[in-house]
Design a protein around this motif. Structure first.
Motif, PDB file in Angstrom:
ATOM      1  N   TYR A 125       0.856  -1.309   0.162  1.00 55.33           N
ATOM      2  CA  TYR A 125       0.066   0.093  -0.089  1.00 55.33           C
ATOM      3  C   TYR A 125       0.909   1.119   0.000  1.00 55.33           C
ATOM      4  N   ALA A 126       0.208   2.109  -0.476  1.00 54.06           N
ATOM      5  CA  ALA A 126       0.952   3.492  -0.494  1.00 54.06           C
ATOM      6  C   ALA A 126      -0.092   4.457   0.019  1.00 54.06           C
ATOM      7  N   TYR A 127       0.226   5.405   0.782  1.00 49.77           N
ATOM      8  CA  TYR A 127      -0.698   6.405   1.256  1.00 49.77           C
ATOM      9  C   TYR A 127      -0.322   7.842   0.794  1.00 49.77           C
ATOM     10  N   ARG A 128      -1.412   8.708   0.868  1.00 55.45           N
ATOM     11  CA  ARG A 128      -1.164  10.051   0.488  1.00 55.45           C
ATOM     12  C   ARG A 128      -2.234  10.773   1.551  1.00 55.45           C
ATOM     13  N   VAL A 129      -1.670  11.825   2.338  1.00 60.86           N
ATOM     14  CA  VAL A 129      -2.372  12.737   3.195  1.00 60.86           C
ATOM     15  C   VAL A 129      -2.341  14.009   2.715  1.00 60.86           C
ATOM     16  N   SER A 130      -3.650  14.519   2.566  1.00 68.72           N
ATOM     17  CA  SER A 130      -3.741  16.022   2.282  1.00 68.72           C
ATOM     18  C   SER A 130      -4.209  16.673   3.349  1.00 68.72           C
ATOM     19  N   VAL A 131      -3.323  17.975   3.377  1.00 68.11           N
ATOM     20  CA  VAL A 131      -3.857  18.893   4.577  1.00 68.11           C
ATOM     21  C   VAL A 131      -4.709  19.669   3.884  1.00 68.11           C
ATOM     22  N   LEU A 132      -5.884  19.995   4.700  1.00 72.16           N
ATOM     23  CA  LEU A 132      -6.895  20.944   4.338  1.00 72.16           C
ATOM     24  C   LEU A 132      -7.126  21.906   5.082  1.00 72.16           C
ATOM     25  N   GLU A 133      -7.151  23.234   4.669  1.00 72.85           N
ATOM     26  CA  GLU A 133      -7.569  24.442   5.115  1.00 72.85           C
ATOM     27  C   GLU A 133      -8.811  24.859   4.564  1.00 72.85           C
TER      28      GLU A 133
END
Length: 183
Positions: A67-75
């Motif tokens: 698995y690969a994971y991507r985290v997006s920071v939201l503002e």
């Protein structure tokens, strides 16, 4: 991002990240890619705080897959930054799990884990060692599996109440456990 890592813990992947000097709470979207495929959003991901770190445990991960994971920071609901990581594939160990429920009537589930590809058989024997039913007799890839036994023999007749043994053979290795059928 000060750190971002993912690792296998038992049969789940834990994703942990720490951000540089971020005041207050943030929102995140988490995405997952399976075996170099496209990233899909993990809906309902439960992200918790652990000191300075943010932590997510992927309970739907399957051992033996990458698995690969991507985290997006939201503002304000909009992505302002993202970062990726990939854990090493989890090492699988050959295992035959206790059936459940046990005792059972009328059906039970037998779980097993395969560490390598190859021919696999899962057979049920009575207390005297006679073959009652073959549940699996085929090639399988590494992974986690389960098979249901309906308490019937190879002819479709109900097996008698009593003690049974189920045996997993994978390559040159054999594992055996006991099941109890109560009527």
């Amino acid at each position: 991002v000060r750190s971002f890592e993912s690792r296998w813990i038992d049969n789940n992947v834990e994703i942990r990240w720490v951000l540089h000097g971020v005041p207050g709470e943030l929102d995140f979207d988490v995405y997952r890619s399976v075996s170099d495929g496209p990233f899909d959003r993990l809906f309902g991901a439960d992200i918790r705080r652990d000191g300075e770190a943010y932590v997510l445990v992927d309970l739907s991960a399957q051992p033996g897959r990458e698995y690969a994971y991507r985290v997006s920071v939201l503002e304000d609901g909009r992505p302002v930054a993202s970062f990726d990581t990939a854990p090493a594939a989890a090492a699988l160990e050959l295992a035959l799990h206790q059936n459940h429920p046990n005792p059972f009537n009328p059906t039970t589930t037998i779980g097993f884990t395969l560490d390598t590809s190859g021919h696999v058989s899962l057979r049920v024997y009575d207390i005297s060692g006679r073959l009652i039913r073959t549940l699996v007799d085929q090639q399988r890839a590494p992974g986690v599996f389960s098979e249901e036994w309906d308490g019937r023999n190879s002819y479709g007749e109900p097996a008698a109440s009593g003690i049974y043994f189920y045996r997993l053979t994978a390559g040159t290795k054999t594992l055996t456990r006991k099941a109890v059928l109560l009527k």
